[in-house]
Design a protein around this motif. Structure first.
Motif, PDB file in Angstrom:
ATOM      1  N   ASP A 122     -50.974 -17.059  -2.325  1.00 35.67           N
ATOM      2  CA  ASP A 122     -49.912 -16.053  -2.353  1.00 35.67           C
ATOM      3  C   ASP A 122     -49.482 -15.824  -3.806  1.00 35.67           C
ATOM      4  O   ASP A 122     -48.985 -16.753  -4.456  1.00 35.67           O
ATOM      5  CB  ASP A 122     -48.721 -16.544  -1.519  1.00 35.67           C
ATOM      6  CG  ASP A 122     -47.666 -15.470  -1.321  1.00 35.67           C
ATOM      7  OD1 ASP A 122     -47.560 -14.563  -2.167  1.00 35.67           O
ATOM      8  OD2 ASP A 122     -46.921 -15.555  -0.323  1.00 35.67           O
ATOM      9  N   PRO A 123     -49.656 -14.612  -4.339  1.00 35.79           N
ATOM     10  CA  PRO A 123     -49.294 -14.368  -5.743  1.00 35.79           C
ATOM     11  C   PRO A 123     -47.797 -14.467  -6.017  1.00 35.79           C
ATOM     12  O   PRO A 123     -47.387 -14.566  -7.173  1.00 35.79           O
ATOM     13  CB  PRO A 123     -49.806 -12.943  -5.996  1.00 35.79           C
ATOM     14  CG  PRO A 123     -49.823 -12.295  -4.651  1.00 35.79           C
ATOM     15  CD  PRO A 123     -50.187 -13.394  -3.692  1.00 35.79           C
ATOM     16  N   MET A 124     -46.973 -14.465  -4.938  1.00 40.32           N
ATOM     17  CA  MET A 124     -45.521 -14.494  -5.112  1.00 40.32           C
ATOM     18  C   MET A 124     -44.936 -15.900  -4.950  1.00 40.32           C
ATOM     19  O   MET A 124     -43.728 -16.066  -4.969  1.00 40.32           O
ATOM     20  CB  MET A 124     -44.867 -13.558  -4.086  1.00 40.32           C
ATOM     21  CG  MET A 124     -45.352 -12.123  -4.150  1.00 40.32           C
ATOM     22  SD  MET A 124     -45.037 -11.365  -5.759  1.00 40.32           S
ATOM     23  CE  MET A 124     -43.249 -11.222  -5.687  1.00 40.32           C
ATOM     24  N   MET A 125     -45.802 -16.905  -4.794  1.00 40.21           N
ATOM     25  CA  MET A 125     -45.327 -18.284  -4.640  1.00 40.21           C
ATOM     26  C   MET A 125     -45.907 -19.162  -5.735  1.00 40.21           C
ATOM     27  O   MET A 125     -47.072 -19.036  -6.098  1.00 40.21           O
ATOM     28  CB  MET A 125     -45.737 -18.854  -3.270  1.00 40.21           C
ATOM     29  CG  MET A 125     -45.038 -18.245  -2.086  1.00 40.21           C
ATOM     30  SD  MET A 125     -45.671 -18.932  -0.512  1.00 40.21           S
ATOM     31  CE  MET A 125     -45.090 -20.638  -0.633  1.00 40.21           C
ATOM     32  N   ARG A 126     -45.067 -20.069  -6.246  1.00 39.27           N
ATOM     33  CA  ARG A 126     -45.562 -21.036  -7.221  1.00 39.27           C
ATOM     34  C   ARG A 126     -46.544 -22.000  -6.550  1.00 39.27           C
ATOM     35  O   ARG A 126     -46.522 -22.199  -5.335  1.00 39.27           O
ATOM     36  CB  ARG A 126     -44.402 -21.811  -7.852  1.00 39.27           C
ATOM     37  CG  ARG A 126     -43.485 -20.949  -8.718  1.00 39.27           C
ATOM     38  CD  ARG A 126     -42.427 -21.798  -9.410  1.00 39.27           C
ATOM     39  NE  ARG A 126     -41.466 -20.971 -10.103  1.00 39.27           N
ATOM     40  CZ  ARG A 126     -41.606 -20.542 -11.369  1.00 39.27           C
ATOM     41  NH1 ARG A 126     -42.683 -20.894 -12.053  1.00 39.27           N
ATOM     42  NH2 ARG A 126     -40.679 -19.787 -11.923  1.00 39.27           N
ATOM     43  N   ILE A 127     -47.393 -22.599  -7.375  1.00 39.92           N
ATOM     44  CA  ILE A 127     -48.440 -23.482  -6.863  1.00 39.92           C
ATOM     45  C   ILE A 127     -47.848 -24.623  -6.039  1.00 39.92           C
ATOM     46  O   ILE A 127     -48.327 -24.938  -4.940  1.00 39.92           O
ATOM     47  CB  ILE A 127     -49.280 -24.046  -8.026  1.00 39.92           C
ATOM     48  CG1 ILE A 127     -50.022 -22.911  -8.753  1.00 39.92           C
ATOM     49  CG2 ILE A 127     -50.247 -25.108  -7.533  1.00 39.92           C
ATOM     50  CD1 ILE A 127     -50.934 -22.094  -7.879  1.00 39.92           C
ATOM     51  N   GLY A 128     -46.780 -25.241  -6.537  1.00 35.34           N
ATOM     52  CA  GLY A 128     -46.178 -26.363  -5.835  1.00 35.34           C
ATOM     53  C   GLY A 128     -45.688 -25.989  -4.453  1.00 35.34           C
ATOM     54  O   GLY A 128     -45.854 -26.745  -3.488  1.00 35.34           O
ATOM     55  N   ASP A 129     -45.087 -24.799  -4.333  1.00 38.48           N
ATOM     56  CA  ASP A 129     -44.586 -24.349  -3.034  1.00 38.48           C
ATOM     57  C   ASP A 129     -45.732 -24.120  -2.047  1.00 38.48           C
ATOM     58  O   ASP A 129     -45.594 -24.381  -0.851  1.00 38.48           O
ATOM     59  CB  ASP A 129     -43.777 -23.059  -3.195  1.00 38.48           C
ATOM     60  CG  ASP A 129     -42.505 -23.271  -4.005  1.00 38.48           C
ATOM     61  OD1 ASP A 129     -41.975 -24.407  -3.976  1.00 38.48           O
ATOM     62  OD2 ASP A 129     -42.047 -22.321  -4.668  1.00 38.48           O
ATOM     63  N   GLN A 130     -46.865 -23.642  -2.543  1.00 34.46           N
ATOM     64  CA  GLN A 130     -47.987 -23.375  -1.650  1.00 34.46           C
ATOM     65  C   GLN A 130     -48.670 -24.651  -1.189  1.00 34.46           C
ATOM     66  O   GLN A 130     -49.055 -24.776  -0.027  1.00 34.46           O
ATOM     67  CB  GLN A 130     -48.993 -22.454  -2.338  1.00 34.46           C
ATOM     68  CG  GLN A 130     -48.400 -21.102  -2.685  1.00 34.46           C
ATOM     69  CD  GLN A 130     -49.429 -20.066  -3.038  1.00 34.46           C
ATOM     70  OE1 GLN A 130     -50.342 -19.788  -2.266  1.00 34.46           O
ATOM     71  NE2 GLN A 130     -49.287 -19.461  -4.215  1.00 34.46           N
ATOM     72  N   VAL A 131     -48.821 -25.612  -2.096  1.00 33.29           N
ATOM     73  CA  VAL A 131     -49.461 -26.868  -1.716  1.00 33.29           C
ATOM     74  C   VAL A 131     -48.586 -27.618  -0.715  1.00 33.29           C
ATOM     75  O   VAL A 131     -49.083 -28.279   0.205  1.00 33.29           O
ATOM     76  CB  VAL A 131     -49.750 -27.734  -2.954  1.00 33.29           C
ATOM     77  CG1 VAL A 131     -50.322 -29.096  -2.559  1.00 33.29           C
ATOM     78  CG2 VAL A 131     -50.731 -27.024  -3.887  1.00 33.29           C
ATOM     79  N   ALA A 132     -47.262 -27.505  -0.876  1.00 29.68           N
ATOM     80  CA  ALA A 132     -46.324 -28.225   0.000  1.00 29.68           C
ATOM     81  C   ALA A 132     -45.891 -27.406   1.210  1.00 29.68           C
ATOM     82  O   ALA A 132     -45.011 -27.824   1.965  1.00 29.68           O
ATOM     83  CB  ALA A 132     -45.093 -28.634  -0.803  1.00 29.68           C
ATOM     84  N   HIS A 162     -51.939 -16.504 -10.838  1.00 31.07           N
ATOM     85  CA  HIS A 162     -52.607 -15.703 -11.858  1.00 31.07           C
ATOM     86  C   HIS A 162     -52.701 -16.433 -13.203  1.00 31.07           C
ATOM     87  O   HIS A 162     -53.460 -16.011 -14.088  1.00 31.07           O
ATOM     88  CB  HIS A 162     -51.885 -14.363 -12.047  1.00 31.07           C
ATOM     89  CG  HIS A 162     -50.563 -14.478 -12.768  1.00 31.07           C
ATOM     90  ND1 HIS A 162     -49.381 -14.706 -12.092  1.00 31.07           N
ATOM     91  CD2 HIS A 162     -50.250 -14.418 -14.089  1.00 31.07           C
ATOM     92  CE1 HIS A 162     -48.387 -14.761 -12.963  1.00 31.07           C
ATOM     93  NE2 HIS A 162     -48.883 -14.593 -14.182  1.00 31.07           N
ATOM     94  N   GLN A 163     -51.964 -17.524 -13.366  1.00 33.73           N
ATOM     95  CA  GLN A 163     -52.001 -18.266 -14.619  1.00 33.73           C
ATOM     96  C   GLN A 163     -53.126 -19.305 -14.655  1.00 33.73           C
ATOM     97  O   GLN A 163     -53.311 -19.961 -15.670  1.00 33.73           O
ATOM     98  CB  GLN A 163     -50.658 -18.960 -14.856  1.00 33.73           C
ATOM     99  CG  GLN A 163     -49.499 -17.992 -15.084  1.00 33.73           C
ATOM    100  CD  GLN A 163     -48.165 -18.711 -15.246  1.00 33.73           C
ATOM    101  OE1 GLN A 163     -47.785 -19.523 -14.409  1.00 33.73           O
ATOM    102  NE2 GLN A 163     -47.477 -18.421 -16.338  1.00 33.73           N
ATOM    103  N   LEU A 164     -53.868 -19.439 -13.567  1.00 30.83           N
ATOM    104  CA  LEU A 164     -54.932 -20.435 -13.494  1.00 30.83           C
ATOM    105  C   LEU A 164     -56.297 -19.768 -13.555  1.00 30.83           C
ATOM    106  O   LEU A 164     -56.461 -18.617 -13.152  1.00 30.83           O
ATOM    107  CB  LEU A 164     -54.825 -21.233 -12.185  1.00 30.83           C
ATOM    108  CG  LEU A 164     -53.504 -21.929 -11.885  1.00 30.83           C
ATOM    109  CD1 LEU A 164     -53.617 -22.715 -10.587  1.00 30.83           C
ATOM    110  CD2 LEU A 164     -53.092 -22.845 -13.025  1.00 30.83           C
ATOM    111  N   SER A 165     -57.284 -20.516 -14.050  1.00 31.95           N
ATOM    112  CA  SER A 165     -58.664 -20.036 -14.022  1.00 31.95           C
ATOM    113  C   SER A 165     -59.171 -20.037 -12.591  1.00 31.95           C
ATOM    114  O   SER A 165     -58.562 -20.622 -11.684  1.00 31.95           O
ATOM    115  CB  SER A 165     -59.552 -20.943 -14.879  1.00 31.95           C
ATOM    116  OG  SER A 165     -59.677 -22.227 -14.274  1.00 31.95           O
ATOM    117  N   GLY A 166     -60.323 -19.387 -12.350  1.00 34.93           N
ATOM    118  CA  GLY A 166     -60.893 -19.347 -11.010  1.00 34.93           C
ATOM    119  C   GLY A 166     -61.177 -20.730 -10.460  1.00 34.93           C
ATOM    120  O   GLY A 166     -60.932 -21.010  -9.285  1.00 34.93           O
TER     121      GLY A 166
END
Length: 554
Positions: A122-132, A162-166
């Motif tokens: 989800d481009p509107m969620m931070r990585i931590g929120d998505q993993v958790a 979007h701040q991470l590589s593929g």
């Protein structure tokens, strides 16, 4: 430099499937299209044992992804789709069960990793929120990222996709998948809670659809090692959907080969690779581009052509590029490319290899004029025209509302070709890349992945370039399609004298296509030499690690 273990992973001893975590019986999927009825799956029956890794292999359109979608209880969504048979996972029928039971199973029992992490995150969620998102604690989310080889996991929790590589995005997707069952179990009326989780918050069944396609070989090795650990330590069953038999060879207990919606052959990994019974399986093995088996082909003629040329088509001198460090402190700088110099001879081919984030794609974009270097210069030989890019995802790079012919004609008119002459010239370019005239009237979505990549190359040739810049042009293609695209690039070199600069994480592709290979690490080129010499006698430890980590069936 880091030195992670790149030893090949032996498959686990054969596990019985007396108590399968998943049982598929006589599964059929049909759906109507404008061209008629498509039988995506034709009576597929299969069992997946507890703690077993099953590789599902086959070319695009074979039915692999449709089958994996049915395992998730998400068959193609259409009023014209007909699904028959059953798919039972941990006591829940993912085809015929209630919506409530299937939702609980997807939350607690099944994890999924998709091929394109940019669309699954989800481009509107931070990585931590998505993993958790499934209820994992921050500590569990951090540990999952660390398990998946994500550097600086604490910092990554605060970043956006979007701040991470593929490669990093894919590792995040896997981390999110293995946190299934981390929340307090919720029992549905049909859910077998005894089978719901493999333990420690790890799902009982993980569906991984091409999970290593976008990753460099060292990260591939890390992900494969992670899958092996999930199997060995937690008893997690894994369905690995892949077109790469080399990846399957490294980790799978069994391999199931699919073609035209049917299972052609199912057997142990050793049997499938050493003694395949079905002709289709034999053709897949023969078509694979393998680092330990290079075919004698037009490549040799191309290299002879290149050796006769001593002028440079492209010269990069002292290129550097810096960015603000994403998620870092104010003023922190990340060096993407650090004082790189590189030449590509006229008619020659240079492969640029290295892990995700090493600066390969940034350097290619600078060469194409799409990104401005902070220092250094890009020099193109007079008369060579502007270098043309061929992207990894041809489907995204082609305009979806244009026919293939219209996209090429648009480029031709920019070059001064008249509106009257453009259609004929477009058909000539399509023929040059092995597509017939019917492709000119087709939209990108109507073509296969290999056909779309050929169309993208034809569009690039419309500008009459002397240099093609290829960014992972075959990484998403089946073995047979990848071989044909590489053969095409060789033919263009031989017939037109076009120079190639190719970025790839696949060392087998680099060895197959290039006269020279340059290895990047940390924004710098650390080794460059003739390809055969580099692969036979690498000088740098890092290069040896990349070669050792490359999947092979030999």
């Amino acid at each position: 430099m880091p030195d992670p273990s790149t030893d090949r992973i032996a498959t686990a001893p054969s596990r019985g499937i007396d108590e399968p975590v998943c049982r598929v019986e006589d599964l059929t999927v049909d759906f109507e299209t404008a061209d008629g009825l498509v039988r995506a799956l034709r009576g597929v029956s299969l069992e997946i044992g507890r703690g077993e890794i099953l590789a599902l292999v086959g070319e695009s359109g074979s039915g692999k992804t449709v089958l994996s979608s049915c395992l998730l209880g998400l068959p193609p969504a259409s009023l014209k789709t007909t699904v028959g048979g059953s798919v039972v996972v941990a006591g829940v029928d993912m085809v015929n069960g209630s919506d409530a039971d299937r939702r609980v199973a997807r939350r607690q029992t099944i994890g999924a990793v998709f091929q394109d992490p940019l669309t699954s995150l989800d481009p509107m969620m931070r990585i931590g929120d998505q993993v958790a998102e499934r209820g994992a604690t921050r500590a569990r989310a951090t540990a999952a990222l660390e398990d998946c080889g994500v550097p600086e996991p604490g910092m990554r929790l605060r970043q956006w996709p979007h701040q991470l590589s593929g490669g990093l995005r894919q590792r995040v997707s896997i981390a999110a998948a293995i946190t299934a069952g981390s929340s307090t179990p919720r029992r549905g009326p049909g859910v077998d809670t005894a089978q719901a989780s493999a333990g420690d918050g790890v799902p009982a069944l993980l569906i991984a659809d091409e999970p290593t396609t976008a990753l460099d070989v060292r990260v591939q090795a890390q992900i494969i090692a992670l899958f092996a650990r999930l199997r060995d330590e937690h008893g997690c069953s894994i369905v690995l959907v892949t077109h790469d038999l080399g990846v399957a060879a490294q980790i799978a207990d069994r391999i199931a080969v699919m073609s035209a919606g049917e299972l052609c052959e199912v057997g142990s990994t050793e049997q499938i690779l050493r003694d395949p019974q079905h002709e289709y399986t034999k053709s897949l093995l023969a078509a694979r581009i393998d680092i330990n088996r290079m075919p004698v082909s037009i490549t040799e003629r191309s290299r002879v052509v290149a050796e006769r040329r001593d002028d440079d088509a492209l010269r990069l001198e002292g290129i550097s590029k810096h960015y603000p460090k994403a998620g870092g402190r104010r003023g922190e700088i990340f060096t993407a490319v650090d004082d790189v110099s590189l030449t590509v001879p006229a008619g020659g081919s240079v492969a640029l290899v290295g892990e995700s984030g090493c600066g390969k794609s940034t350097l290619l974009r600078i060469a194409a004029g799409l990104t401005k270097a902070d220092s250094g210069g890009v020099h193109v030989a007079p008369g060579s025209g502007r270098p043309q890019l061929v992207f990894q995802d041809a489907g995204s790079s082609l305009t979806p509302w244009f026919s293939i012919g219209q996209g090429i004609e648009e480029r031709l008119r920019v070059q001064g070709v008249s509106r009257r002459e453009a259609p004929d010239r477009a058909r000539e370019l399509l023929a040059q890349v092995g597509l017939d005239a019917r492709a000119a009237g087709a939209r990108p979505r109507a073509l296969s992945g290999g056909q779309r990549q050929r169309a993208a190359i034809a569009r690039a040739l419309a500008s009459d370039p002397r240099i093609l810049l290829c960014d992972e042009p075959v990484s998403a293609l089946d073995a047979s399609h990848a071989s044909r695209v590489l053969d095409l690039l060789d033919e263009l070199r031989a017939s037109l004298g076009i120079a190639l600069l190719m970025v790839t994480h696949d060392l087998a592709v680099a060895r197959r296509i290039s006269d020279e290979t340059a290895v990047m690490y940390g924004g710098r080129i650390i080794e460059r030499s003739a390809s055969e010499q580099l692969f036979a006698e690498p000088r740098e430890d890092y290069t040896r690690q990349l070669i050792a980590a490359s999947p092979s069936v030999y």
